[in-house]
Design a protein around this motif. Structure first.
Motif, PDB file in Angstrom:
ATOM      1  N   THR A 181      -3.051  -9.264   7.753  1.00 41.05           N
ATOM      2  CA  THR A 181      -2.025  -8.475   7.632  1.00 41.05           C
ATOM      3  C   THR A 181      -0.987  -8.639   8.432  1.00 41.05           C
ATOM      4  OG1 THR A 181      -3.735  -6.711   7.317  1.00 41.05           O
ATOM      5  CG2 THR A 181      -1.530  -5.832   7.889  1.00 41.05           C
TER       6      THR A 181
ATOM      7  N   PRO B 138       2.484  -7.059   9.519  1.00 38.28           N
ATOM      8  CA  PRO B 138       3.510  -5.926   9.351  1.00 38.28           C
ATOM      9  C   PRO B 138       4.857  -6.123   9.771  1.00 38.28           C
ATOM     10  CG  PRO B 138       2.463  -5.784  11.582  1.00 38.28           C
ATOM     11  CD  PRO B 138       1.739  -6.964  10.713  1.00 38.28           C
TER      12      PRO B 138
ATOM     13  N   VAL C 161       7.398  -1.521  12.662  1.00 37.67           N
ATOM     14  CA  VAL C 161       6.805  -0.232  12.189  1.00 37.67           C
ATOM     15  C   VAL C 161       7.006   0.794  13.377  1.00 37.67           C
ATOM     16  CG1 VAL C 161       4.557   1.010  11.622  1.00 37.67           C
ATOM     17  CG2 VAL C 161       5.169  -1.425  10.876  1.00 37.67           C
TER      18      VAL C 161
ATOM     19  N   SER D  20       5.743   3.087  15.296  1.00 38.18           N
ATOM     20  CA  SER D  20       4.684   3.843  16.001  1.00 38.18           C
ATOM     21  C   SER D  20       4.628   4.956  17.008  1.00 38.18           C
ATOM     22  CB  SER D  20       3.600   2.521  16.702  1.00 38.18           C
ATOM     23  OG  SER D  20       4.449   1.921  17.458  1.00 38.18           O
TER      24      SER D  20
ATOM     25  N   PHE E 171       3.889   2.360   5.944  1.00 36.48           N
ATOM     26  CA  PHE E 171       3.178   1.143   6.354  1.00 36.48           C
ATOM     27  C   PHE E 171       1.587   1.374   6.044  1.00 36.48           C
ATOM     28  CE2 PHE E 171       0.722  -1.682   9.104  1.00 36.48           C
ATOM     29  CZ  PHE E 171       1.087  -2.950   8.516  1.00 36.48           C
TER      30      PHE E 171
ATOM     31  N   THR F  40      -0.113  -0.800   2.664  1.00 38.05           N
ATOM     32  CA  THR F  40      -1.467  -1.663   3.304  1.00 38.05           C
ATOM     33  C   THR F  40      -2.491  -1.280   2.499  1.00 38.05           C
ATOM     34  OG1 THR F  40      -0.260  -2.023   5.522  1.00 38.05           O
ATOM     35  CG2 THR F  40      -2.705  -2.692   5.207  1.00 38.05           C
TER      36      THR F  40
ATOM     37  N   VAL G 275       3.245  -6.130   3.145  1.00 32.64           N
ATOM     38  CA  VAL G 275       3.966  -5.091   2.447  1.00 32.64           C
ATOM     39  C   VAL G 275       5.614  -5.691   2.032  1.00 32.64           C
ATOM     40  CG1 VAL G 275       2.804  -3.346   3.618  1.00 32.64           C
ATOM     41  CG2 VAL G 275       4.938  -4.074   4.605  1.00 32.64           C
TER      42      VAL G 275
ATOM     43  N   ALA H 241       8.019  -6.718   4.791  1.00 33.24           N
ATOM     44  CA  ALA H 241       7.698  -7.910   5.737  1.00 33.24           C
ATOM     45  C   ALA H 241       8.079  -9.279   4.791  1.00 33.24           C
ATOM     46  CB  ALA H 241       6.589  -7.815   6.120  1.00 33.24           C
TER      47      ALA H 241
END
Length: 82
Positions: free
Chosen positions: A6, A8, A11, A13, A26, A30, A43, A46
């Motif tokens: 993955t 990312p 993001v 957070s 996200f 995902t 995604v 990205a």
């Protein structure tokens, strides 16, 4: 059991930076990708970073950073998970 990589984008957070992808968006994107046969969970937000490894990458990154400072991207929208 399978393992997926993955990657990312930036993001949100524990920050409220409008240029970062909302965490819920996200996670939703995902989860949708995990339901496919892909080995890389990448995604849409990205992909521009993943597809730009080159000697001139710093030009792209500097331009992106300057753009983010002046106008947040408008690609983040909530898409319901079905």
């Amino acid at each position: 059991m399978t393992t997926s990589k993955t990657m990312p984008p930036w993001v949100q957070s524990n920050n409220d930076k409008p240029c970062a992808m909302p965490l819920s968006s996200f996670v939703d994107a995902t989860i949708r990708l995990l339901d496919t046969d892909t080995d890389e969970v990448l995604v849409e937000e990205a992909k521009m970073f993943r597809n730009n490894p080159s000697p001139n990458e710093s030009i792209f990154v500097n331009h992106l950073n300057n753009t983010m400072k002046s106008e947040p991207p408008k690609i983040h929208e909530m898409v319901p998970v079905l």
